[in-house]
Design an enzyme around this catalytic site. Structure first.
Site, short mmCIF file in Angstrom:
data_model
loop_
_atom_site.label_atom_id
_atom_site.label_comp_id
_atom_site.label_asym_id
_atom_site.label_seq_id
_atom_site.Cartn_x
_atom_site.Cartn_y
_atom_site.Cartn_z
N GLY A 159 57.73 -14.35 -47.59
CA GLY A 159 56.43 -13.89 -48.22
C GLY A 159 55.35 -14.16 -46.93
O GLY A 159 55.60 -14.80 -46.19
N LYS A 185 59.29 -6.48 -41.34
CA LYS A 185 57.86 -6.49 -41.24
C LYS A 185 57.48 -7.01 -40.08
O LYS A 185 56.42 -6.91 -39.22
CB LYS A 185 57.00 -7.40 -42.36
CG LYS A 185 57.54 -8.75 -42.57
CD LYS A 185 56.96 -9.76 -41.63
CE LYS A 185 57.64 -11.12 -41.84
NZ LYS A 185 56.85 -12.11 -40.83
N ASP A 223 53.54 -9.68 -47.08
CA ASP A 223 53.90 -10.41 -45.49
C ASP A 223 53.87 -9.15 -44.52
O ASP A 223 53.18 -9.73 -43.58
CB ASP A 223 55.37 -10.72 -45.69
CG ASP A 223 55.83 -11.78 -44.82
OD1 ASP A 223 54.92 -12.24 -44.17
OD2 ASP A 223 56.89 -12.22 -44.75
N THR A 254 51.23 -10.36 -41.49
CA THR A 254 51.88 -10.41 -40.09
C THR A 254 51.27 -9.23 -38.93
O THR A 254 51.06 -9.41 -37.80
CB THR A 254 53.45 -10.03 -40.11
OG1 THR A 254 53.93 -10.75 -41.09
CG2 THR A 254 54.10 -10.57 -38.83
N ARG A 262 53.18 -14.21 -34.44
CA ARG A 262 53.86 -14.22 -33.04
C ARG A 262 54.31 -12.85 -32.78
O ARG A 262 54.26 -12.52 -31.60
CB ARG A 262 55.14 -15.07 -33.12
CG ARG A 262 54.64 -16.65 -33.33
CD ARG A 262 55.80 -17.46 -33.29
NE ARG A 262 56.83 -17.24 -33.96
CZ ARG A 262 56.98 -17.95 -35.27
NH1 ARG A 262 56.30 -18.84 -35.60
NH2 ARG A 262 57.92 -17.60 -36.16
N ASN A 263 54.86 -11.97 -33.57
CA ASN A 263 55.28 -10.54 -33.39
C ASN A 263 54.07 -9.74 -33.15
O ASN A 263 54.06 -9.11 -32.03
CB ASN A 263 55.92 -10.24 -34.69
CG ASN A 263 57.32 -10.99 -34.98
OD1 ASN A 263 58.30 -10.67 -34.04
ND2 ASN A 263 57.41 -11.88 -35.62
N VAL A 295 59.92 -18.44 -31.30
CA VAL A 295 60.52 -17.13 -31.49
C VAL A 295 59.74 -16.15 -32.14
O VAL A 295 59.33 -16.47 -33.25
CB VAL A 295 61.97 -17.38 -32.24
CG1 VAL A 295 62.76 -15.90 -32.29
CG2 VAL A 295 62.84 -18.46 -31.35
N GLU A 354 60.84 -13.04 -34.02
CA GLU A 354 61.92 -12.41 -34.76
C GLU A 354 62.19 -11.02 -34.66
O GLU A 354 63.20 -10.33 -34.27
CB GLU A 354 62.07 -12.89 -36.17
CG GLU A 354 62.43 -14.29 -36.39
CD GLU A 354 63.86 -14.56 -36.44
OE1 GLU A 354 64.78 -13.98 -35.89
OE2 GLU A 354 64.29 -15.77 -36.76
#
Length: 334
Positions: free
Chosen positions: A139, A194, A247, A251, A258-259, A282, A284
């Site tokens: 989430g 996502k 989410d 994101t 981070r993405n 990281v 992902e």
């Protein structure tokens, strides 16, 4: 008092240790940190200055670099490990885990080599010894905001309804709200997909595109997420809940993603190798795009955004060319 062992000393693992230490139900919490130097620093400073600076870890949380010490007597094993390392960590931990323990995965991604979700990895690793009780948490939840005590709502999913209810009670606390769900497949797939969409969203910003492009990306990204998840057996409503839409919005728009950061830097023309070399944590989505695309092709599901992100990441395609190709796809009904 329930003993909870958290595997993973990154930002999310550290944040969960802080969050769970505030709960109305008292817990004995141990945090396993792979790097012994970092573990010692966290233990001494009561702060993870590498992955979660500014958030104090309560004195009650024990920090260990050894799995055996962290897992001793643990009734709940909470995994906050990058998906590419999850199998190795769970396999190493297994000799020290009681057969009565429950597993909760807080990792958002697929195993790159097998395309398996984290609950499936846990089942594969543990089932030769005993049948594990498994749940997942996902989430909209940036680690630093949860650690600060800002209101955060997530999904706790398990096919074992009794386990989900039990863990919901154990984990709920001030400003940390959990909704239960039995659609583990949908929750895990949403958490993985996502991240790929966030790279695309970041690329739009890096290219200097505006709100029109971002709104279209999020909307069509959600449709893409739902197509694959439902084809694999998930429920459509899961994708419009916290683990899906919630989410995805966080994101794709949040400055702490981070993405999204990876996507922004790619959009600016920086090479992936250089971007990742300068990141501590990281992203992902970088290792998730290819497995998702393989799953989509296996089930004959169109995922044009994922396809273009994979081409940017692994085939050297320019983000501008990728955006143009998406916009020039054949016209169709929504």
């Amino acid at each position: 008092m329930t003993k909870i062992a958290i595997l993973g000393g990154g930002g999310w693992g550290t944040a969960l240790a802080i969050v769970l230490s505030r709960n109305r139900k008292k817990h004995e919490i141990s945090l396993w940190v792979r790097n012994s130097g970092l573990a010692e620093s966290i233990r001494r400073e009561r702060e993870n200055k590498t992955y979660l600076p500014g958030s104090k870890l309560p004195e009650s949380v024990r920090v260990h670099p050894q799995l055996e010490a962290a897992l001793s007597g643990a009734q709940v094993i909470l995994g906050a490990i990058p998906s590419g390392h999850a199998r190795e960590v769970y396999a190493s931990a297994l000799p020290f885990i009681a057969s009565s323990a429950s597993f909760v995965s807080a990792s958002k991604g697929l195993e790159p080599s097998t395309y398996l979700r984290m609950s499936e990895v846990i089942a594969q690793v543990v089932s030769p010894r005993f049948m594990p009780r498994v749940a997942v948490i996902s989430g909209p939840s940036f680690a630093v905001e949860a650690a600060r005590g800002e209101p955060t709502a997530v999904v706790l999913a398990s096919r074992d309804v009794a386990l989900a209810a039990e863990l919901q009670e154990e984990f709920a606390g001030p400003n940390f709200r959990l909704y239960t769900n039995d659609d583990v497949l949908g929750v895990e797939l949403a958490g993985a997909i996502k991240n790929v969409m966030a790279i695309a969203a970041g690329a739009c910003q890096g290219l200097g595109l505006g709100s029109n492009a971002l709104a279209a990306l999020i909307t069509r990204g959600l449709a893409e997420m739902a197509r694959l998840a439902v084809a694999l057996g998930a429920r459509p409503e899961t994708l419009s809940g916290l683990a899906g839409l919630g989410d995805l919005v966080l994101t794709c728009t949040g400055s702490l993603s981070r993405n999204r950061f990876v996507g922004i830097e790619l959009g600016k023309g920086h090479p992936l190798r250089e971007i990742l070399a300068n990141m501590r944590m990281v992203a992902e989505g970088v290792n998730t795009a290819a497995p998702l695309l393989a799953l989509a092709r296996e089930h004959q599901i169109e995922m044009p955004i994922t396809e273009q992100v994979d081409a940017i990441l692994h085939a050297g395609k320019s983000p501008r060319d990728a955006i143009r190709e998406i916009m020039e796809r054949p016209l169709k009904r929504e």
